[in-house]
Each structure stands twice: as C-alpha cells, then as structure tokens.
Design a protein around this motif. Sequence first.
Motif, PDB file in Angstrom:
ATOM      1  N   LYS A 169       0.841  -1.210   0.000  1.00 31.14           N
ATOM      2  CA  LYS A 169       0.000   0.000   0.000  1.00 31.14           C
ATOM      3  C   LYS A 169       0.870   1.251   0.000  1.00 31.14           C
ATOM      4  N   CYS A 172       2.671   1.576  -3.458  1.00 31.34           N
ATOM      5  CA  CYS A 172       1.746   2.030  -4.501  1.00 31.34           C
ATOM      6  C   CYS A 172       1.344   3.485  -4.292  1.00 31.34           C
ATOM      7  N   GLY A 173       1.095   3.860  -3.053  1.00 29.66           N
ATOM      8  CA  GLY A 173       0.741   5.252  -2.783  1.00 29.66           C
ATOM      9  C   GLY A 173       1.850   6.199  -3.170  1.00 29.66           C
ATOM     10  N   GLY A 176       2.030   6.498  -6.957  1.00 29.87           N
ATOM     11  CA  GLY A 176       0.842   7.019  -7.640  1.00 29.87           C
ATOM     12  C   GLY A 176      -0.037   5.938  -8.244  1.00 29.87           C
ATOM     13  N   PRO A 178      -3.160   3.758  -8.078  1.00 28.39           N
ATOM     14  CA  PRO A 178      -4.389   3.905  -7.287  1.00 28.39           C
ATOM     15  C   PRO A 178      -4.918   2.625  -6.650  1.00 28.39           C
ATOM     16  N   ALA A 179      -4.590   1.467  -7.188  1.00 30.38           N
ATOM     17  CA  ALA A 179      -5.147   0.222  -6.648  1.00 30.38           C
ATOM     18  C   ALA A 179      -4.248  -0.952  -7.007  1.00 30.38           C
TER      19      ALA A 179
END
Length: 196
Positions: A169, A172-173, A176, A178-179
């Motif tokens: 998480k 990925c954050g 950038g 999103p999922a």
Amino acid sequence: MEVATYLSSALSCSIRVQLRTAPRAAWQARDHISGRRGFKSNAPSYREATSGKSARKRGGSKVFDSVDEAVADIKSGSTVLSAGFGLCGTAETIIDALVRRGPDSLNDLTAVSNNAGTAIGGGLSPMIEAGQVSRAICSFLGNNKALEKKYLTGKIAIELTPQGTIAEKLRCGGAGIPAFFTPTGVNTFIQSGQIP
C-alpha cells in the motif's frame, strides 16, 4: 561506443554480444525535441505555509533546529507513518513531540505502523493514550490495553492489514498507483465484512 563480450557455455560454444549506445548528445536532442524533461526542474517549488510561517523551498535542508519544529507542519486529520518492527526502530522522539502538541491542536490522526505499541508504552502507545489517533492501520495489535479499551468503546477504528500488504500500500501510494490486488483476504470474513 562498442562493447564486445564473449560468453562460453559448458558445451564450449561461444556467443558474441555487442551493445551499442547512442552518443549522449543524440538522446539529449531527442528529449529536447519531444519536450520530455528529466527529473530535475528549473522551476522553484515551494510548499504552502498555512500557519503564517515563511515557505521553505522544497528540496532544501530537512534538518530542523528542534523536533518540535520538525512536526509543526503536521495537521489534524493527517496520516502518520511510523517505522520500526515491534518497538525497534520507532521514532520515539518524534512521537513524543506529537504527543506534546496535545489532542486539542493535533487529533483525528490515522496511524500506520507494524504494530500499535505495548501496554508499558513505546511505539504509538502515547499517541493512542492521548486520544490523538482515531484510526490505526497495523499488522499486529499486541497487548496495548489502551488501544483495546478505545476500540471496544468506539473511540478508535482498527484496520488489521498483513505486513506485506501494508508495505505494498505504501509503495503504490508513493508511486501514484491507485489500486492493486492481493488475494490475502479473499473468501474470508474480512471480504464479507463479518469481522467487527
């Protein structure tokens, strides 16, 4: 520039690999024509100062005169990431500075960490006891009695997330993205929402 490398396998065969690279001027010209820019920018980037303090130039020194000055920009409702594994490697000094700000000026924080501290203190325990954390995302609860009491009375939300999923998480954050999908909770009570 040409580089020739000879590789020989166990069968005494030889393979010749040639790598050719374009001269530096060629790719610089291509990037200039296409409008692509590198990681460096000539435009100054400033962050907004909401408390009336002068704005600092981004990319400047991250060294502060005091720990209280270092945490002065954190606002209520922010997400705070706490490093460490168990109680090893947690930023106790920074956590203490956040607690000194008090729940009146700093509250409703989402804390993301490997665990939520212990019953004897350490880690995120002081922030949880002070009532500054309204949501904890962690992979291990431990024996933090203050956290247990606040959860059972509805004062804090807890999201149990496997350690690898927390790391993904965060990755990925930061990138950038999103999922992403992880099959960790598929066909469990977590997926159906049956865990309180």
